[in-house]
Design a protein around this motif. Structure first.
Motif, PDB file in Angstrom:
ATOM      1  N   ASP A   1      29.571  36.866  32.097  1.00 53.96           N
ATOM      2  CA  ASP A   1      30.710  36.757  31.139  1.00 53.96           C
ATOM      3  C   ASP A   1      31.081  38.131  30.726  1.00 53.96           C
ATOM      4  N   VAL A   2      30.011  38.878  30.328  1.00 57.02           N
ATOM      5  CA  VAL A   2      30.566  40.396  29.943  1.00 57.02           C
ATOM      6  C   VAL A   2      30.939  41.238  30.902  1.00 57.02           C
ATOM      7  N   LEU A   3      30.189  40.976  32.499  1.00 65.28           N
ATOM      8  CA  LEU A   3      30.649  41.741  33.511  1.00 65.28           C
ATOM      9  C   LEU A   3      32.010  41.468  33.826  1.00 65.28           C
ATOM     10  N   GLU A   4      32.368  40.217  33.802  1.00 65.26           N
ATOM     11  CA  GLU A   4      34.002  39.755  34.096  1.00 65.26           C
ATOM     12  C   GLU A   4      34.734  40.382  33.197  1.00 65.26           C
ATOM     13  N   ILE A   5      34.486  40.680  31.732  1.00 64.15           N
ATOM     14  CA  ILE A   5      35.339  41.311  31.112  1.00 64.15           C
ATOM     15  C   ILE A   5      35.435  42.829  31.396  1.00 64.15           C
ATOM     16  N   CYS A   6      34.000  43.566  31.742  1.00 65.43           N
ATOM     17  CA  CYS A   6      34.417  44.958  32.141  1.00 65.43           C
ATOM     18  C   CYS A   6      34.918  45.022  33.499  1.00 65.43           C
ATOM     19  N   ARG A   7      35.282  44.091  34.379  1.00 68.86           N
ATOM     20  CA  ARG A   7      35.821  44.532  35.561  1.00 68.86           C
ATOM     21  C   ARG A   7      37.291  43.932  35.527  1.00 68.86           C
ATOM     22  N   GLU A   8      37.914  43.533  34.400  1.00 69.60           N
ATOM     23  CA  GLU A   8      39.175  42.976  34.262  1.00 69.60           C
ATOM     24  C   GLU A   8      40.377  44.057  34.485  1.00 69.60           C
ATOM     25  N   HIS A   9      40.120  45.270  34.317  1.00 75.68           N
ATOM     26  CA  HIS A   9      40.865  46.277  34.659  1.00 75.68           C
ATOM     27  C   HIS A   9      40.938  46.524  36.164  1.00 75.68           C
ATOM     28  N   PRO A  10      42.295  46.535  36.744  1.00 75.90           N
ATOM     29  CA  PRO A  10      42.552  46.747  38.029  1.00 75.90           C
ATOM     30  C   PRO A  10      41.719  48.022  38.820  1.00 75.90           C
ATOM     31  N   ALA A  11      41.624  49.156  37.930  1.00 70.90           N
ATOM     32  CA  ALA A  11      41.075  50.374  38.372  1.00 70.90           C
ATOM     33  C   ALA A  11      39.585  50.457  38.357  1.00 70.90           C
ATOM     34  N   VAL A  12      38.796  49.272  37.817  1.00 73.61           N
ATOM     35  CA  VAL A  12      37.526  49.425  38.011  1.00 73.61           C
ATOM     36  C   VAL A  12      36.914  49.310  39.240  1.00 73.61           C
ATOM     37  N   THR A  13      36.059  50.168  39.855  1.00 73.58           N
ATOM     38  CA  THR A  13      35.509  50.078  41.162  1.00 73.58           C
ATOM     39  C   THR A  13      34.246  49.574  41.245  1.00 73.58           C
TER      40      THR A  13
END
Length: 120
Positions: free
Chosen positions: A82-94
């Motif tokens: 769940d925390v990982l999903e929040i961290c990758r929400e922004h489209p710029a995250v690689t």
């Protein structure tokens, strides 16, 4: 200037949540320690010096805090995902990595931790 990957690290975010499947774990909040690493291209943000061009780690951290403190989790795997999903929400995250420690989960260990990561 050439493309550069920024790496944001949130280190030892200490929160309390309901985590575990034993009866006492379901009735009493426990400490968790969260470490987050997020990679994103920073070339635009350091060229413009504009907040709108950067990844806002404060917004991400606030979402993580709210989700963890308001949630109930049987498994550490679910909490980390769940925390990982929040961290990758922004489209710029690689790349995003999350490690969550559950201190004192085992009698003779400082903590038990689980890590997951995302690559775009």
């Amino acid at each position: 200037m050439p493309l550069s990957q920024a790496i944001i690290k949130v280190t030892n975010l200490r929160l309390r949540t309901f985590i575990g499947f034993n009866q006492d774990e379901r009735e009493k909040q426990q400490d968790v320690v969260i470490n987050i690493e997020i990679h994103y291209p920073a070339d635009r943000s350091f060229q413009t010096d504009n907040v709108a061009d950067a990844l806002n780690y404060k917004v991400i951290t606030k979402k993580v805090i709210q989700h963890v403190e308001e949630g109930r989790f049987l498994l550490l795997e679910k909490l980390v995902a769940d925390v990982l999903e929040i961290c990758r929400e922004h489209p710029a995250v690689t790349i995003a990595r999350v490690t969550i420690d559950k201190p004192h989960a085992l009698r003779f260990a400082d903590s038990v931790s689980l890590s997951l990561e995302y690559h775009s």
